[in-house]
Write a protein that holds these residues in place. Structure first.
Motif, PDB file in Angstrom:
ATOM      1  N   ARG A   5       0.840  -1.207   0.000  1.00 13.43           N
ATOM      2  CA  ARG A   5       0.000   0.000   0.000  1.00 13.43           C
ATOM      3  C   ARG A   5       0.876   1.259   0.000  1.00 13.43           C
ATOM      4  NH1 ARG A   5      -1.449   2.989   4.199  1.00 13.43           N
ATOM      5  NH2 ARG A   5      -0.697   1.382   5.632  1.00 13.43           N
ATOM      6  N   ARG A   6       1.923   1.250   0.806  1.00 12.60           N
ATOM      7  CA  ARG A   6       2.790   2.420   0.866  1.00 12.60           C
ATOM      8  C   ARG A   6       3.583   2.600  -0.429  1.00 12.60           C
ATOM      9  NH1 ARG A   6       5.591   1.970   6.771  1.00 12.60           N
ATOM     10  NH2 ARG A   6       6.066  -0.115   5.951  1.00 12.60           N
ATOM     11  N   LEU A   7       3.924   1.484  -1.078  1.00  8.23           N
ATOM     12  CA  LEU A   7       4.591   1.586  -2.368  1.00  8.23           C
ATOM     13  C   LEU A   7       3.655   2.173  -3.430  1.00  8.23           C
ATOM     14  CD1 LEU A   7       6.623  -1.752  -2.572  1.00  8.23           C
ATOM     15  CD2 LEU A   7       7.388   0.504  -1.791  1.00  8.23           C
ATOM     16  N   LEU A  73       5.087  -3.608  -7.939  1.00 13.34           N
ATOM     17  CA  LEU A  73       3.660  -3.434  -8.187  1.00 13.34           C
ATOM     18  C   LEU A  73       3.247  -4.066  -9.511  1.00 13.34           C
ATOM     19  CD1 LEU A  73       3.294   0.277  -6.997  1.00 13.34           C
ATOM     20  CD2 LEU A  73       2.433  -1.760  -5.821  1.00 13.34           C
ATOM     21  N   GLN A  74       4.111  -3.960 -10.530  1.00 13.71           N
ATOM     22  CA  GLN A  74       3.802  -4.580 -11.820  1.00 13.71           C
ATOM     23  C   GLN A  74       3.729  -6.098 -11.691  1.00 13.71           C
ATOM     24  OE1 GLN A  74       6.428  -3.535 -15.028  1.00 13.71           O
ATOM     25  NE2 GLN A  74       5.513  -4.977 -16.447  1.00 13.71           N
ATOM     26  N   GLU A  75       4.683  -6.690 -10.967  1.00 11.28           N
ATOM     27  CA  GLU A  75       4.670  -8.135 -10.757  1.00 11.28           C
ATOM     28  C   GLU A  75       3.411  -8.561 -10.007  1.00 11.28           C
ATOM     29  OE1 GLU A  75       6.669 -10.531 -11.796  1.00 11.28           O
ATOM     30  OE2 GLU A  75       8.017  -9.198 -12.886  1.00 11.28           O
ATOM     31  N   CYS A  76       3.011  -7.784  -9.015  1.00 12.66           N
ATOM     32  CA  CYS A  76       1.805  -8.121  -8.248  1.00 12.66           C
ATOM     33  C   CYS A  76       0.563  -8.067  -9.120  1.00 12.66           C
ATOM     34  CB  CYS A  76       1.657  -7.162  -7.061  1.00 12.66           C
ATOM     35  SG  CYS A  76       2.841  -7.430  -5.739  1.00 12.66           S
ATOM     36  N   ARG A  77       0.466  -7.016  -9.979  1.00 17.58           N
ATOM     37  CA  ARG A  77      -0.696  -6.896 -10.863  1.00 17.58           C
ATOM     38  C   ARG A  77      -0.734  -8.041 -11.866  1.00 17.58           C
ATOM     39  NH1 ARG A  77       0.055  -1.017 -10.215  1.00 17.58           N
ATOM     40  NH2 ARG A  77       1.723  -1.055 -11.772  1.00 17.58           N
ATOM     41  N   GLN A  78       0.426  -8.423 -12.378  1.00 17.15           N
ATOM     42  CA  GLN A  78       0.469  -9.514 -13.346  1.00 17.15           C
ATOM     43  C   GLN A  78       0.090 -10.841 -12.693  1.00 17.15           C
ATOM     44  OE1 GLN A  78       4.352  -9.398 -15.134  1.00 17.15           O
ATOM     45  NE2 GLN A  78       3.873  -7.642 -16.432  1.00 17.15           N
ATOM     46  N   GLY A 129     -11.219   9.990 -21.707  1.00 13.40           N
ATOM     47  CA  GLY A 129     -10.139  10.935 -21.940  1.00 13.40           C
ATOM     48  C   GLY A 129      -9.549  10.832 -23.324  1.00 13.40           C
ATOM     49  N   SER A 130      -8.484  11.598 -23.537  1.00  6.48           N
ATOM     50  CA  SER A 130      -7.837  11.661 -24.846  1.00  6.48           C
ATOM     51  C   SER A 130      -6.856  10.513 -25.029  1.00  6.48           C
ATOM     52  CB  SER A 130      -7.082  12.991 -24.987  1.00  6.48           C
ATOM     53  OG  SER A 130      -5.957  13.011 -24.117  1.00  6.48           O
ATOM     54  N   MET A 131      -6.469  10.292 -26.268  1.00 10.35           N
ATOM     55  CA  MET A 131      -5.509   9.242 -26.594  1.00 10.35           C
ATOM     56  C   MET A 131      -4.200   9.448 -25.841  1.00 10.35           C
ATOM     57  SD  MET A 131      -3.573   8.619 -30.226  1.00 10.35           S
ATOM     58  CE  MET A 131      -2.598  10.111 -29.939  1.00 10.35           C
ATOM     59  N   LYS A 132      -3.693  10.672 -25.818  1.00 10.09           N
ATOM     60  CA  LYS A 132      -2.389  10.944 -25.202  1.00 10.09           C
ATOM     61  C   LYS A 132      -2.413  10.684 -23.701  1.00 10.09           C
ATOM     62  CE  LYS A 132      -1.222  14.268 -28.820  1.00 10.09           C
ATOM     63  NZ  LYS A 132      -0.993  15.687 -29.163  1.00 10.09           N
ATOM     64  N   ASP A 133      -3.493  11.079 -23.045  1.00  5.15           N
ATOM     65  CA  ASP A 133      -3.620  10.801 -21.611  1.00  5.15           C
ATOM     66  C   ASP A 133      -3.672   9.302 -21.354  1.00  5.15           C
ATOM     67  OD1 ASP A 133      -3.488  13.320 -20.577  1.00  5.15           O
ATOM     68  OD2 ASP A 133      -5.649  13.658 -20.557  1.00  5.15           O
ATOM     69  N   HIS A 134      -4.422   8.609 -22.168  1.00  3.45           N
ATOM     70  CA  HIS A 134      -4.596   7.166 -21.951  1.00  3.45           C
ATOM     71  C   HIS A 134      -3.319   6.378 -22.229  1.00  3.45           C
ATOM     72  CE1 HIS A 134      -9.275   7.171 -22.178  1.00  3.45           C
ATOM     73  NE2 HIS A 134      -8.801   7.594 -21.022  1.00  3.45           N
ATOM     74  N   ILE A 135      -2.547   6.817 -23.186  1.00  6.75           N
ATOM     75  CA  ILE A 135      -1.276   6.130 -23.451  1.00  6.75           C
ATOM     76  C   ILE A 135      -0.402   6.153 -22.205  1.00  6.75           C
ATOM     77  CG2 ILE A 135       0.919   6.367 -24.685  1.00  6.75           C
ATOM     78  CD1 ILE A 135      -0.685   7.000 -27.192  1.00  6.75           C
ATOM     79  N   GLU A 136      -0.322   7.301 -21.539  1.00  6.16           N
ATOM     80  CA  GLU A 136       0.490   7.396 -20.324  1.00  6.16           C
ATOM     81  C   GLU A 136      -0.063   6.504 -19.220  1.00  6.16           C
ATOM     82  OE1 GLU A 136       3.481   8.816 -19.997  1.00  6.16           O
ATOM     83  OE2 GLU A 136       3.215   9.055 -22.160  1.00  6.16           O
ATOM     84  N   LYS A 137      -1.378   6.450 -19.101  1.00  9.24           N
ATOM     85  CA  LYS A 137      -1.990   5.637 -18.056  1.00  9.24           C
ATOM     86  C   LYS A 137      -1.844   4.146 -18.336  1.00  9.24           C
ATOM     87  CE  LYS A 137      -5.263   9.079 -16.379  1.00  9.24           C
ATOM     88  NZ  LYS A 137      -6.682   9.458 -16.155  1.00  9.24           N
ATOM     89  N   VAL A 138      -1.854   3.763 -19.612  1.00 15.41           N
ATOM     90  CA  VAL A 138      -1.617   2.364 -19.970  1.00 15.41           C
ATOM     91  C   VAL A 138      -0.168   1.991 -19.672  1.00 15.41           C
ATOM     92  CG1 VAL A 138      -1.413   0.766 -21.923  1.00 15.41           C
ATOM     93  CG2 VAL A 138      -3.471   2.167 -21.674  1.00 15.41           C
ATOM     94  N   LYS A 139       0.761   2.871 -20.024  1.00 13.19           N
ATOM     95  CA  LYS A 139       2.174   2.611 -19.756  1.00 13.19           C
ATOM     96  C   LYS A 139       2.437   2.449 -18.259  1.00 13.19           C
ATOM     97  CE  LYS A 139       4.257   4.890 -23.792  1.00 13.19           C
ATOM     98  NZ  LYS A 139       5.103   6.035 -24.233  1.00 13.19           N
ATOM     99  N   GLN A 140       1.748   3.268 -17.448  1.00 13.44           N
ATOM    100  CA  GLN A 140       1.942   3.223 -15.998  1.00 13.44           C
ATOM    101  C   GLN A 140       1.061   2.166 -15.331  1.00 13.44           C
ATOM    102  OE1 GLN A 140       1.187   7.279 -14.806  1.00 13.44           O
ATOM    103  NE2 GLN A 140       2.821   8.078 -16.083  1.00 13.44           N
ATOM    104  N   GLU A 141       0.256   1.466 -16.142  1.00 10.66           N
ATOM    105  CA  GLU A 141      -0.640   0.402 -15.684  1.00 10.66           C
ATOM    106  C   GLU A 141      -1.722   0.915 -14.737  1.00 10.66           C
ATOM    107  OE1 GLU A 141       1.237  -3.236 -14.544  1.00 10.66           O
ATOM    108  OE2 GLU A 141       2.655  -3.171 -16.208  1.00 10.66           O
ATOM    109  N   ILE A 142      -2.081   2.174 -14.892  1.00 12.40           N
ATOM    110  CA  ILE A 142      -3.263   2.706 -14.209  1.00 12.40           C
ATOM    111  C   ILE A 142      -4.510   2.175 -14.916  1.00 12.40           C
ATOM    112  CG2 ILE A 142      -4.519   4.827 -13.618  1.00 12.40           C
ATOM    113  CD1 ILE A 142      -1.784   6.247 -13.671  1.00 12.40           C
ATOM    114  N   LEU A 143      -4.397   1.991 -16.239  1.00 10.66           N
ATOM    115  CA  LEU A 143      -5.461   1.398 -17.049  1.00 10.66           C
ATOM    116  C   LEU A 143      -4.976   0.080 -17.633  1.00 10.66           C
ATOM    117  CD1 LEU A 143      -6.710   4.520 -19.060  1.00 10.66           C
ATOM    118  CD2 LEU A 143      -7.808   3.469 -17.071  1.00 10.66           C
ATOM    119  N   ASP A 144      -5.896  -0.875 -17.773  1.00 13.44           N
ATOM    120  CA  ASP A 144      -5.570  -2.147 -18.423  1.00 13.44           C
ATOM    121  C   ASP A 144      -5.426  -1.967 -19.930  1.00 13.44           C
ATOM    122  OD1 ASP A 144      -5.735  -3.764 -16.027  1.00 13.44           O
ATOM    123  OD2 ASP A 144      -7.896  -3.407 -16.109  1.00 13.44           O
ATOM    124  N   LEU A 145      -6.294  -1.147 -20.493  1.00 12.21           N
ATOM    125  CA  LEU A 145      -6.268  -0.862 -21.921  1.00 12.21           C
ATOM    126  C   LEU A 145      -7.131   0.348 -22.191  1.00 12.21           C
ATOM    127  CD1 LEU A 145      -8.539  -3.398 -23.868  1.00 12.21           C
ATOM    128  CD2 LEU A 145      -8.655  -3.042 -21.416  1.00 12.21           C
TER     129      LEU A 145
END
Length: 303
Positions: A5-7, A73-78, A129-145
């Motif tokens: 959680r703190r991470l 966090l990425q390993e945990c999500r996967q 949102g816009s394509m550019k915003d979503h690309i960043e969120k997908v890269k950061q894994e805030i969004l699945d797709l």
């Protein structure tokens, strides 16, 4: 042992460089985030974040820990996604970015009985949102797709792009606008005409401005908007001209019912639409099934 959680808090603060925005994303109080970071610093005996007159800055130790935090966090999500894939009964949250004009048929399906029957254990969180915003969120894994316009330039190496349809941009105006008398609108016709546009993050704006420059005219931009319906209201109030994807049947019907006219552009302006995913991330089974359904529909009604 580091607390996940703190991470998560540390990662969000680093992305936004703001305790306030991090707390809003995580749906916790700002004081909870601050306490968690102080506790983490005390446990590790290092200073992670420094407050300065210009805002917050991460120390070298903080920057290094963020790298480790994101890997963890990425390993945990996967791992979580994989276990959900293997479980027939476990519930799954789909975090889906969606364009306000391109994904209306998909949105309709997501709220239908057909979706509930096909994916009974899946709930959906939508981020418009816009394509550019979503690309960043997908890269950061805030969004699945994300279902949005597909990028055609820049560094796409970390992304997987799945085309589903072509979208076409139209001129949107009131029926009594002088240009509404024409069956189609050439870009040369826009010389001296006041326009309202979506903001700089929108693919539609980029495409229109490219053609305006090619036509050699100087645009008269009255206003820019990050909300489509604010833009449409401005078109109505000032009798301006705007531009939107209106090839989506839902959007086309809404525009006409709102008293607006739709005119094709000459030459036509189109772009690819589809799903944006992170390339290195495993795709859950239900996401694969959803993508296949949309692909088979060609961007139209989804059965």
């Amino acid at each position: 042992m580091l607390d996940l959680r703190r991470l998560q808090y540390l990662d969000a603060i680093h992305r936004y460089h703001s305790f306030t925005k991090a707390s809003e994303e995580l749906f916790v109080s700002q004081s909870s985030v601050s306490i968690a970071i102080k506790s983490l610093e005390k446990e590790l005996e290092v200073k992670l974040i420094a407050r300065t007159p210009k805002g917050i800055e991460f120390t070298p130790e903080g920057e290094e820990l963020v790298v480790y935090a994101r890997r963890i966090l990425q390993e945990c999500r996967q791992a979580e996604a994989r276990m959900a894939d293997l479980s027939a009964s476990r519930s799954h949250m789909l975090r889906l970015g969606i364009s306000p004009t391109l994904g209306l048929a998909l949105q309709s399906f997501l709220h239908s009985d057909g979706f509930a029957k096909r994916f009974p254990n899946t709930s959906v969180y939508l981020d418009e949102g816009s394509m550019k915003d979503h690309i960043e969120k997908v890269k950061q894994e805030i969004l699945d797709l994300s279902y949005n316009a597909l990028p055609s330039d820049g560094d796409l190496s970390s992304l997987k792009l799945i085309p589903t349809a072509k979208a076409r941009i139209f001129a949107i105006l009131l029926p009594d606008h002088p240009l509404a008398k024409r069956p189609q609108i050439r870009f040369e016709d826009l010389d001296g005409v006041e326009m309202v546009l979506l903001d700089e993050k929108a693919m539609i704006r980029d495409k229109v401005m490219e053609r305006v420059e090619e036509a050699g005219i100087v645009p008269r931009i009255h206003s820019s908007h990050n909300q489509i319906f604010c833009m449409l209201n401005t078109i109505k109030m000032g009798n301006y001209i705007g531009f939107l994807n209106a090839s989506d049947a839902y959007m086309s019907r809404y525009l006409r019912e709102s008293g607006l006219a739709i005119r094709p552009l000459e030459p036509a302006v189109s772009f690819d639409v589809g799903f944006i995913l992170k390339a290195a991330r495993p795709i859950p089974r239900m996401v694969r099934e959803l993508v296949t359904l949309v692909q088979s529909s060609g961007g139209g009604e989804i059965a």
